[in-house]
Design an enzyme around this catalytic site. Structure first.
Site, PDB file in Angstrom:
ATOM      1  N   ASP A 109       0.863  -1.193   0.000  1.00 57.31           N
ATOM      2  CA  ASP A 109       0.000   0.000   0.000  1.00 57.31           C
ATOM      3  C   ASP A 109       0.899   1.243   0.000  1.00 57.31           C
ATOM      4  O   ASP A 109       0.891   2.035   0.932  1.00 57.31           O
ATOM      5  CB  ASP A 109      -0.907  -0.056   1.241  1.00 57.31           C
ATOM      6  CG  ASP A 109      -1.821   1.152   1.349  1.00 57.31           C
ATOM      7  OD1 ASP A 109      -2.138   1.756   0.300  1.00 57.31           O
ATOM      8  OD2 ASP A 109      -2.208   1.490   2.484  1.00 57.31           O
TER       9      ASP A 109
ATOM     10  N   HIS B  96      -5.742  10.517  12.090  1.00 59.02           N
ATOM     11  CA  HIS B  96      -5.211   9.156  12.130  1.00 59.02           C
ATOM     12  C   HIS B  96      -4.129   9.030  13.207  1.00 59.02           C
ATOM     13  O   HIS B  96      -3.452  10.006  13.545  1.00 59.02           O
ATOM     14  CB  HIS B  96      -4.646   8.769  10.769  1.00 59.02           C
ATOM     15  CG  HIS B  96      -4.587   7.290  10.526  1.00 59.02           C
ATOM     16  ND1 HIS B  96      -5.201   6.366  11.345  1.00 59.02           N
ATOM     17  CD2 HIS B  96      -3.999   6.554   9.543  1.00 59.02           C
ATOM     18  CE1 HIS B  96      -4.986   5.147  10.880  1.00 59.02           C
ATOM     19  NE2 HIS B  96      -4.258   5.228   9.781  1.00 59.02           N
TER      20      HIS B  96
HETATM   21  C1  SPV Z   1      -6.500   2.049   4.510  1.00 63.73           C
HETATM   22  O1  SPV Z   1      -7.360   1.261   4.904  1.00 63.73           O
HETATM   23  O2  SPV Z   1      -5.948   1.948   3.411  1.00 63.73           O
HETATM   24  C2  SPV Z   1      -6.106   3.190   5.324  1.00 63.73           C
HETATM   25  C3  SPV Z   1      -6.128   3.096   6.787  1.00 63.73           C
HETATM   26  O3  SPV Z   1      -5.665   4.183   4.761  1.00 63.73           O
HETATM   27  S1  SPV Z   1      -4.511   2.672   7.299  1.00 63.73           S
HETATM   28  O4  SPV Z   1      -4.161   1.386   6.720  1.00 63.73           O
HETATM   29  O5  SPV Z   1      -4.543   2.645   8.752  1.00 63.73           O
HETATM   30  O6  SPV Z   1      -3.577   3.714   6.829  1.00 63.73           O
HETATM   31 MG    MG Z   2      -5.105   3.903   2.862  1.00 64.84          MG
END
Ligand code: SPV
Ligand code: MG
Length: 271
Positions: free
Chosen positions: A49, A180
């Site tokens: 990600d 966050h």
């Molecule tokens: C996601 O679910 O992609 C988020 C939340 O952005 S986190 O993974 O906590 O960044």
């Molecule tokens: Mg995210």
């Protein structure tokens, strides 16, 4: 409607989902909102990600969720996929797909997932406000929601910086603020909610690393939406691992059948 679901007067829960199927399961599970999770969608492609997938890949996943359910979809749009012009096109495309709102975060591209190790560079307040202004200018329906996500606590910053950013982002047109944190106890989130002077703009939280902070506590601290961003993804990983290991070890599905959905359940989810 997303705008109603995140109103400061009430409290709603969102499920992080990554495709049409997980969206439909979340809908039948009683959630109010779908969070088109960047982490979840990236994981479904088995990539980090970390701004690896394109906007179109994220958008296609969000569209599938929207098409599969009646719930409002709030799409995690990372840093907005570029500068202000990319943000403007992003809004146009998500709105056309029927998505109810987007969330952009004040990190610099390429971003990293917020829960990992390693430093996170934050966007300047001015630079992020320009993105929010571009987003609000680009939307064509008044109901569309633009959420500004503050990464100050993730980046190791303090409450004063988070408050300064929240006020600036609301001034730039943000409809809601997602604050966050990856703290273990959620104290900085609860403190922010209780003490931020703005009592009108909806506040969103993602209680992943502080699971002991429940919906009641978030609501009492002024939050209107708790996003359970990755629990469905994590549950499915565990279930798939257990099931597939069972089959490879036993050479059969005997002893497993009662633990897995029937084919008729699949058909039902497919309508
Ligand atoms: C996601 O679910 O992609 C988020 C939340 O952005 S986190 O993974 O906590 O960044
Ligand atoms: Mg995210």
């Amino acid at each position: 409607m997303l705008r109603n679901a995140i109103s400061r007067d009430g409290f709603s829960i969102a499920a992080g989902v990554h495709d049409g199927l997980s969206a439909r399961i979340a809908e039948s599970g009683g959630f109010d909102v779908l969070w088109a999770s960047g982490l979840g969608i990236s994981a479904s492609y088995a990539v980090p990600d970390d701004s690896i997938l394109t906007m179109t890949e994220f958008l296609n996943a969000a569209r599938a969720m929207n098409d599969a359910t009646e719930l409002p979809v709030l799409a995690d749009c990372d840093t907005g996929f570029g500068d202000t012009r990319n943000v403007a096109r992003m809004i146009d495309q998500y709105e056309r797909a029927g998505v109810a709102g987007v969330c952009i975060e004040d990190k610099v591209f390429p971003k990293r997932n917020s829960l990992g190790d390693g430093s996170q560079d934050q966007e300047t307040v001015e630079g992020f406000c320009a993105k929010l202004e571009a987003a609000k200018k680009a939307q064509s329906t008044s109901d569309f929601v633009v959420v500004a996500r503050i990464e100050t606590f993730i980046a190791g910053g303090d409450r004063a910086d988070a408050v300064r950013r929240a006020d600036a982002y609301v001034g730039a047109g943000a409809d809601a603020i997602l604050i966050h944190s990856k703290s273990k106890d959620g104290a900085e989130i609860l403190d922010f909610g209780r003490t931020w002077e703005n009592k009108h703009t909806p506040l969103l939280a993602v209680p992943t690393t502080y699971p002991q902070v429940d919906a009641e506590q978030l609501k009492a601290a002024g939050f209107s939406l708790a996003i359970y961003a990755n629990q469905a993804l994590r549950a499915s990983i565990t279930a798939m691992q257990k099931s597939l290991i069972h089959i490879s070890q036993h050479g059969s599905t005997v002893g497993l059948e009662s633990d897995i959905a029937a084919v008729s359940d699949v058909f039902q989810l497919q309508n």
